[in-house]
Design a protein around this motif. Sequence first.
Motif, PDB file in Angstrom:
ATOM      1  N   LEU A  60       0.828  -1.209   0.000  1.00 25.38           N
ATOM      2  CA  LEU A  60       0.000   0.000   0.000  1.00 25.38           C
ATOM      3  C   LEU A  60       0.859   1.254   0.000  1.00 25.38           C
ATOM      4  O   LEU A  60       0.558   2.222  -0.700  1.00 25.38           O
ATOM      5  CB  LEU A  60      -0.931   0.006   1.213  1.00 25.38           C
ATOM      6  CG  LEU A  60      -2.143  -0.904   1.126  1.00 25.38           C
ATOM      7  CD1 LEU A  60      -2.916  -0.871   2.432  1.00 25.38           C
ATOM      8  CD2 LEU A  60      -3.033  -0.479  -0.009  1.00 25.38           C
ATOM      9  N   TYR A  61       1.919   1.248   0.771  1.00 19.74           N
ATOM     10  CA  TYR A  61       2.772   2.424   0.836  1.00 19.74           C
ATOM     11  C   TYR A  61       3.404   2.716  -0.522  1.00 19.74           C
ATOM     12  O   TYR A  61       3.361   3.841  -1.009  1.00 19.74           O
ATOM     13  CB  TYR A  61       3.852   2.234   1.895  1.00 19.74           C
ATOM     14  CG  TYR A  61       4.795   3.402   1.980  1.00 19.74           C
ATOM     15  CD1 TYR A  61       4.396   4.585   2.587  1.00 19.74           C
ATOM     16  CD2 TYR A  61       6.074   3.336   1.446  1.00 19.74           C
ATOM     17  CE1 TYR A  61       5.242   5.669   2.662  1.00 19.74           C
ATOM     18  CE2 TYR A  61       6.923   4.417   1.515  1.00 19.74           C
ATOM     19  CZ  TYR A  61       6.508   5.577   2.124  1.00 19.74           C
ATOM     20  OH  TYR A  61       7.357   6.644   2.177  1.00 19.74           O
ATOM     21  N   PHE A  63       2.613   1.513  -3.566  1.00 20.18           N
ATOM     22  CA  PHE A  63       1.741   1.606  -4.729  1.00 20.18           C
ATOM     23  C   PHE A  63       0.639   2.646  -4.589  1.00 20.18           C
ATOM     24  O   PHE A  63      -0.035   2.949  -5.559  1.00 20.18           O
ATOM     25  CB  PHE A  63       1.113   0.238  -5.043  1.00 20.18           C
ATOM     26  CG  PHE A  63       2.116  -0.752  -5.549  1.00 20.18           C
ATOM     27  CD1 PHE A  63       2.755  -0.549  -6.752  1.00 20.18           C
ATOM     28  CD2 PHE A  63       2.434  -1.871  -4.809  1.00 20.18           C
ATOM     29  CE1 PHE A  63       3.691  -1.454  -7.218  1.00 20.18           C
ATOM     30  CE2 PHE A  63       3.352  -2.788  -5.262  1.00 20.18           C
ATOM     31  CZ  PHE A  63       3.993  -2.575  -6.473  1.00 20.18           C
ATOM     32  N   VAL A  64       0.432   3.206  -3.382  1.00 19.26           N
ATOM     33  CA  VAL A  64      -0.613   4.223  -3.201  1.00 19.26           C
ATOM     34  C   VAL A  64      -0.023   5.526  -2.673  1.00 19.26           C
ATOM     35  O   VAL A  64      -0.193   6.583  -3.278  1.00 19.26           O
ATOM     36  CB  VAL A  64      -1.728   3.706  -2.257  1.00 19.26           C
ATOM     37  CG1 VAL A  64      -2.733   4.787  -1.972  1.00 19.26           C
ATOM     38  CG2 VAL A  64      -2.417   2.492  -2.848  1.00 19.26           C
ATOM     39  N   ILE A  68       0.885   9.148  -4.870  1.00 14.54           N
ATOM     40  CA  ILE A  68       0.057  10.309  -4.542  1.00 14.54           C
ATOM     41  C   ILE A  68       0.935  11.463  -4.080  1.00 14.54           C
ATOM     42  O   ILE A  68       0.702  12.626  -4.462  1.00 14.54           O
ATOM     43  CB  ILE A  68      -1.000   9.938  -3.486  1.00 14.54           C
ATOM     44  CG1 ILE A  68      -2.074   9.070  -4.129  1.00 14.54           C
ATOM     45  CG2 ILE A  68      -1.621  11.179  -2.873  1.00 14.54           C
ATOM     46  CD1 ILE A  68      -3.116   8.569  -3.175  1.00 14.54           C
TER      47      ILE A  68
END
Length: 108
Positions: A60-61, A63-64, A68
Amino acid sequence: MICRPGSCVRRFRLQFQSLITTVLRIKFEFQIKLLGDPAVVRPGVFLTALLNFLIVAAALYFFVVVPINAMNKRKDAMLDLEKTEDDTEVSPEVLLLTEIRDSLKTSN
């Protein structure tokens, strides 16, 4: 090779666990029975859950959150560039109005 979302994660997790098991020689499935207590403490289950959490958190870190943040940096840079372009070009009307304002301030 295309796989369903759950099966890809499961396959990666199992391969990662087997790598850790072979390199660090950690067994994920052992039990500790407490004396006089019928409950069984299974540290392997806890380690597996912890490992799964760390893998998901890292995914998550990277790829998201990282994309962002990069997108926000680019957007802020574009806005700063637009502000500097706007600041350098001052219209003659604005110059005239600032002169009038300054003269009115000095006369009072």
